[in-house]
Design a protein around this motif. Structure first.
Motif, PDB file in Angstrom:
ATOM      1  N   TYR A 146       2.086   9.712  -6.074  1.00 42.97           N
ATOM      2  CA  TYR A 146       2.825   8.496  -5.680  1.00 42.97           C
ATOM      3  C   TYR A 146       1.830   7.411  -5.335  1.00 42.97           C
ATOM      4  N   ARG A 147       2.342   6.253  -4.991  1.00 44.34           N
ATOM      5  CA  ARG A 147       1.475   5.123  -4.629  1.00 44.34           C
ATOM      6  C   ARG A 147       2.026   4.456  -3.372  1.00 44.34           C
ATOM      7  N   THR A 148       1.150   3.824  -2.638  1.00 45.00           N
ATOM      8  CA  THR A 148       1.594   3.068  -1.469  1.00 45.00           C
ATOM      9  C   THR A 148       2.171   1.735  -1.944  1.00 45.00           C
ATOM     10  N   TYR A 149       2.739   0.995  -1.003  1.00 46.26           N
ATOM     11  CA  TYR A 149       3.223  -0.345  -1.319  1.00 46.26           C
ATOM     12  C   TYR A 149       2.015  -1.279  -1.409  1.00 46.26           C
ATOM     13  N   ASP A 150       2.290  -2.578  -1.517  1.00 45.41           N
ATOM     14  CA  ASP A 150       1.221  -3.557  -1.620  1.00 45.41           C
ATOM     15  C   ASP A 150       1.215  -4.506  -0.422  1.00 45.41           C
ATOM     16  N   ASP A 151       0.055  -5.074  -0.197  1.00 45.80           N
ATOM     17  CA  ASP A 151      -0.228  -6.191   0.717  1.00 45.80           C
ATOM     18  C   ASP A 151       0.688  -6.302   1.928  1.00 45.80           C
ATOM     19  N   ALA A 152       1.626  -7.265   1.945  1.00 46.84           N
ATOM     20  CA  ALA A 152       2.402  -7.566   3.139  1.00 46.84           C
ATOM     21  C   ALA A 152       3.281  -6.410   3.601  1.00 46.84           C
ATOM     22  N   TYR A 153       3.489  -5.424   2.751  1.00 49.89           N
ATOM     23  CA  TYR A 153       4.323  -4.276   3.113  1.00 49.89           C
ATOM     24  C   TYR A 153       3.501  -3.147   3.740  1.00 49.89           C
ATOM     25  N   ASN A 154       2.188  -3.322   3.784  1.00 52.58           N
ATOM     26  CA  ASN A 154       1.297  -2.324   4.370  1.00 52.58           C
ATOM     27  C   ASN A 154       0.696  -2.853   5.675  1.00 52.58           C
ATOM     28  N   PRO A 155       0.406  -1.975   6.632  1.00 51.20           N
ATOM     29  CA  PRO A 155       0.726  -0.546   6.616  1.00 51.20           C
ATOM     30  C   PRO A 155       2.111  -0.208   7.179  1.00 51.20           C
ATOM     31  N   HIS A 156       2.705  -1.148   7.918  1.00 48.88           N
ATOM     32  CA  HIS A 156       3.889  -0.800   8.718  1.00 48.88           C
ATOM     33  C   HIS A 156       5.090  -0.361   7.888  1.00 48.88           C
ATOM     34  N   HIS A 209       8.155   8.432   8.450  1.00 46.62           N
ATOM     35  CA  HIS A 209       9.007   8.360   9.633  1.00 46.62           C
ATOM     36  C   HIS A 209      10.424   8.760   9.243  1.00 46.62           C
ATOM     37  N   ARG A 210      11.044   9.578  10.058  1.00 52.35           N
ATOM     38  CA  ARG A 210      12.413   9.984   9.761  1.00 52.35           C
ATOM     39  C   ARG A 210      13.358   8.798   9.891  1.00 52.35           C
ATOM     40  N   SER A 211      14.432   8.832   9.132  1.00 49.61           N
ATOM     41  CA  SER A 211      15.482   7.828   9.251  1.00 49.61           C
ATOM     42  C   SER A 211      16.663   8.470   9.958  1.00 49.61           C
ATOM     43  N   ALA A 212      17.739   7.716  10.132  1.00 55.55           N
ATOM     44  CA  ALA A 212      18.923   8.271  10.786  1.00 55.55           C
ATOM     45  C   ALA A 212      19.555   9.366   9.942  1.00 55.55           C
ATOM     46  N   GLU A 213      19.310   9.309   8.630  1.00 57.58           N
ATOM     47  CA  GLU A 213      19.963  10.256   7.712  1.00 57.58           C
ATOM     48  C   GLU A 213      19.085  11.428   7.300  1.00 57.58           C
ATOM     49  N   GLN A 268       3.560   7.681  17.244  1.00 58.12           N
ATOM     50  CA  GLN A 268       2.426   6.758  17.097  1.00 58.12           C
ATOM     51  C   GLN A 268       2.809   5.539  16.250  1.00 58.12           C
ATOM     52  N   ILE A 269       3.600   5.760  15.205  1.00 53.61           N
ATOM     53  CA  ILE A 269       4.061   4.646  14.366  1.00 53.61           C
ATOM     54  C   ILE A 269       4.962   3.719  15.175  1.00 53.61           C
ATOM     55  N   ASP A 270       5.861   4.293  15.969  1.00 46.74           N
ATOM     56  CA  ASP A 270       6.739   3.488  16.827  1.00 46.74           C
ATOM     57  C   ASP A 270       5.922   2.628  17.789  1.00 46.74           C
ATOM     58  N   ALA A 276       3.939  -2.876  19.283  1.00 44.62           N
ATOM     59  CA  ALA A 276       2.852  -3.406  20.113  1.00 44.62           C
ATOM     60  C   ALA A 276       2.608  -4.883  19.800  1.00 44.62           C
ATOM     61  N   MET A 277       2.825  -5.738  20.768  1.00 47.53           N
ATOM     62  CA  MET A 277       2.573  -7.166  20.579  1.00 47.53           C
ATOM     63  C   MET A 277       1.124  -7.520  20.885  1.00 47.53           C
ATOM     64  N   ASP A 278       0.437  -6.627  21.608  1.00 48.98           N
ATOM     65  CA  ASP A 278      -0.980  -6.829  21.909  1.00 48.98           C
ATOM     66  C   ASP A 278      -1.820  -6.287  20.754  1.00 48.98           C
ATOM     67  N   LEU A 279      -2.716  -7.102  20.231  1.00 50.32           N
ATOM     68  CA  LEU A 279      -3.496  -6.742  19.051  1.00 50.32           C
ATOM     69  C   LEU A 279      -4.359  -5.512  19.287  1.00 50.32           C
ATOM     70  N   GLN A 280      -5.008  -5.417  20.449  1.00 53.22           N
ATOM     71  CA  GLN A 280      -5.882  -4.286  20.746  1.00 53.22           C
ATOM     72  C   GLN A 280      -5.075  -2.987  20.845  1.00 53.22           C
ATOM     73  N   GLU A 281      -3.915  -3.053  21.476  1.00 50.55           N
ATOM     74  CA  GLU A 281      -3.053  -1.880  21.589  1.00 50.55           C
ATOM     75  C   GLU A 281      -2.571  -1.437  20.203  1.00 50.55           C
ATOM     76  N   ARG A 282      -2.263  -2.413  19.367  1.00 51.65           N
ATOM     77  CA  ARG A 282      -1.795  -2.118  18.008  1.00 51.65           C
ATOM     78  C   ARG A 282      -2.886  -1.448  17.183  1.00 51.65           C
ATOM     79  N   GLN A 283      -4.107  -1.993  17.257  1.00 51.01           N
ATOM     80  CA  GLN A 283      -5.217  -1.406  16.513  1.00 51.01           C
ATOM     81  C   GLN A 283      -5.480   0.022  16.963  1.00 51.01           C
ATOM     82  N   SER A 284      -5.414   0.259  18.263  1.00 55.37           N
ATOM     83  CA  SER A 284      -5.628   1.602  18.803  1.00 55.37           C
ATOM     84  C   SER A 284      -4.573   2.569  18.275  1.00 55.37           C
ATOM     85  N   ALA A 285      -3.328   2.100  18.171  1.00 60.70           N
ATOM     86  CA  ALA A 285      -2.242   2.945  17.661  1.00 60.70           C
ATOM     87  C   ALA A 285      -2.482   3.304  16.201  1.00 60.70           C
TER      88      ALA A 285
END
Length: 558
Positions: free
Chosen positions: A453-463, A471-475, A489-491, A496-505
């Motif tokens: 498979y392949r990952t998505y591109d640019d603006a859709y990565n990584p989140h 990540h599991r969905s409701a279904e 960890q993904i959640d 995370a609105m703080d950049l440093q906290e986000r990078q650490s995650a």
């Protein structure tokens, strides 16, 4: 009021000279005039926004595309038509910059509340749509209300939006029900979050109105369109930014990759490749040898990787997953199979993706000897001398699923992997499926042990990719690998609105993936485009929906 006799005389004289000018102008036209009237085409793409092509001195280029642009249904609030053309005609509030930097576009600036739930956008003033109507906060509200009402819309910026408030003519506030740092990233997407004029639908200004014509604030506007043949864009005279140097871009539909190469060589097209219509890797030497063409290579933002089916008992053993990774010569894929196009895979995402760094972008190298030792530690050994390791009488054998239609290079890559895994005692059965069957196996039936498979591109990565695949969905459970700690960890990262906290995650996410060998990294492809030498000012864009900075392109007059 009646006109005086003097006024009548002036009017008669003026009409005489106007008629004379028209006669002279018409006598100067001939069959060699390259002006194109949109009414001669099978579909009028722009309606009242349609303009006539400019004079023969225009600066025009032709671009090869793999599929129809859908210019007659290019609604900014929908998912139909070409993403590339979406981004040329429509602007967003913000723009995606290099490695995810969020840049101003129709919003000059913005404020975010401390809890990360309220965004106030300060809009650019003096902007007009291509039909001359005014861009303002009401137009933004109209655009958003049109697309967020669709229950099929899964973007967080739509599902989490609680209210839209027009503060004044150039200020709008959006309130969300959660903190989610990628809101701004999603607002940079080519669709469906771009801004469309209320006059583009009928009745005008009705959010439930019928789409009629593509009217945006972007640098380009629709001139004409032939289904499955071509779309012609011309520069928008009302554009608020730096005007394009070209006056016209012809998007020519050429579905076959080899035919796109031939069109480049013959001069029928000036630019081809990238997400507009991939060029075959085997044609790269041909393009490089052509004196009239330049091959433009840039590191891509996607990657190819192998998914392990976590329901397959043998793949639940960490040593087996590590062994598969160590058996694959990822450097050889680049040098021997891809003609040096691309990079050796060293993780899930390449360094062009936000939050991916040299320190967290590590993966397993090539070590078949260690791979064999790990299989032995897992209890697998070749007891009957057939070259395949067994455990409890069961051979270590996997079904490896792939498709060729979208990624023809996958067949060659998979055959190399098949031979490399056999060297360490793993039997691999390749299954090449048609796209529909392939995606059914991936998303629904899970009828595979290994799948490419392949990952998505640019603006859709990584989140977006992590949320969609890890990540599991409701279904349902996660698609690639089900792991509660990773999901937490993904959640943390996306909230995370703080950049440093986000990078650490994100550092923690990539480390967890490595420790558990949750997949096998395969290949980081480059984006390749071929450009005719007469085209100047070429610069690759930062996203698949803006593969080229179109406004900077020019043509050599020599």
């Amino acid at each position: 009021m009646r006109a005086s006799s003097k006024s009548k005389s002036v009017l008669t004289t003026s009409l005489f000279f106007l008629l004379l000018v028209l006669i002279i102008g018409m006598s100067g036209c001939s069959s060699s005039d390259n002006r194109i009237n949109s009414s001669t085409h099978s579909n009028s793409a722009a309606g009242n926004g349609t303009v006539q092509a400019s004079d023969s001195g225009d600066k025009v280029i032709t671009v090869a595309i793999a599929a129809d642009t859908g210019l007659d249904r290019l609604d900014a609030g929908a998912y139909e038509g070409s993403m590339n053309v979406h981004a040329m005609i429509y602007d967003g509030l913000v723009e995606y910059g290099e490695k995810g930097e969020i840049l101003p576009s129709l919003a000059e600036s913005w404020d975010i509340s401390e809890d990360g739930k309220v965004y106030t956008f300060h809009l650019r003033q003096g902007v007009k749509f291509s039909d001359g109507t005014e861009f303002n906060a009401d137009a933004v509200k109209f655009s958003f209300e049109r697309w967020v009402k669709d229950p099929a819309n899964s973007l967080n910026v739509a599902t989490a939006l609680e209210s839209l408030e027009v503060v004044d003519k150039h200020t709008i506030t959006m309130t969300f029900n959660k903190a989610y740092y990628p809101f701004l990233t999603e607002l940079s997407f080519a669709r469906p979050v771009r801004i469309i004029s209320p006059t583009a639908v009928e009745p005008a200004g009705d959010i439930n109105g019928t789409f009629v014509r593509a009217i945006g604030t972007g640098p380009w506007m629709a001139e004409s369109y032939k289904t499955d043949q071509e779309a012609i864009l011309v520069s928008n005279p009302n554009y608020w930014g730096d005007m394009p140097k070209l006056s016209k871009i012809i998007m020519k539909v050429i579905p076959d990759p080899q035919s796109r190469v031939l069109a480049l060589q013959s001069g029928d097209v000036d630019i081809a490749g990238g997400q507009m219509g991939k060029l075959p890797v085997e044609s790269v030497p041909v393009i490089e040898a052509d004196a009239s063409l330049t091959l433009q290579k840039s590191p891509g933002t996607s990657s190819h990787f192998m998914i392990f089916n976590y329901n397959t008992p043998a793949l639940q053993d960490l040593n087996v997953r590590k062994a598969i990774n160590l058996a694959m010569n990822k450097k050889s894929i680049v040098t021997d199979l891809m003609n040096g196009i691309g990079q050796e895979a060293k993780g899930l995402f390449p360094l062009t993706v936000p939050y991916v760094t040299e320190s967290n972008n590590t993966w397993y190298g090539f070590d078949p000897g260690e791979a064999k030792q790990l299989l032995a530690a897992a209890g697998y050994k070749d007891s009957d001398g057939d070259g395949i390791a067994e455990k409890d009488g069961n051979p270590l054998e996997f079904n490896f699923v792939l498709q060729q239609a979208e990624y023809p290079e996958w067949k060659t890559i998979s055959e190399l992997i098949q031979s490399e895994l056999k060297e360490i005692g793993i039997a691999v059965n390749l299954q090449v499926l048609e796209p529909n069957a392939y995606y059914d196996a991936l998303w629904t039936s899970k009828a595979y042990d290994l799948i490419l498979y392949r990952t998505y591109d640019d603006a859709y990565n990584p989140h977006s990719f992590l949320l969609s695949l890890f990540h599991r969905s409701a279904e349902a459970s996660a698609v690639v690998w089900s792991d509660a700690e990773l999901e937490a960890q993904i959640d943390t990262a996306v909230g995370a609105m703080d950049l440093q906290e986000r990078q650490s995650a994100y550092d923690s996410i990539f480390l967890s993936m490595y420790k558990e060998a949750m997949f096998a990294a395969v290949y980081f492809p480059d984006d390749i485009l071929a450009v005719n030498h007469r085209v100047t000012g070429f610069k690759p864009g930062y996203t698949t929906f803006t593969p080229v900075f179109w406004n900077q392109l020019d043509v050599d007059s020599k």
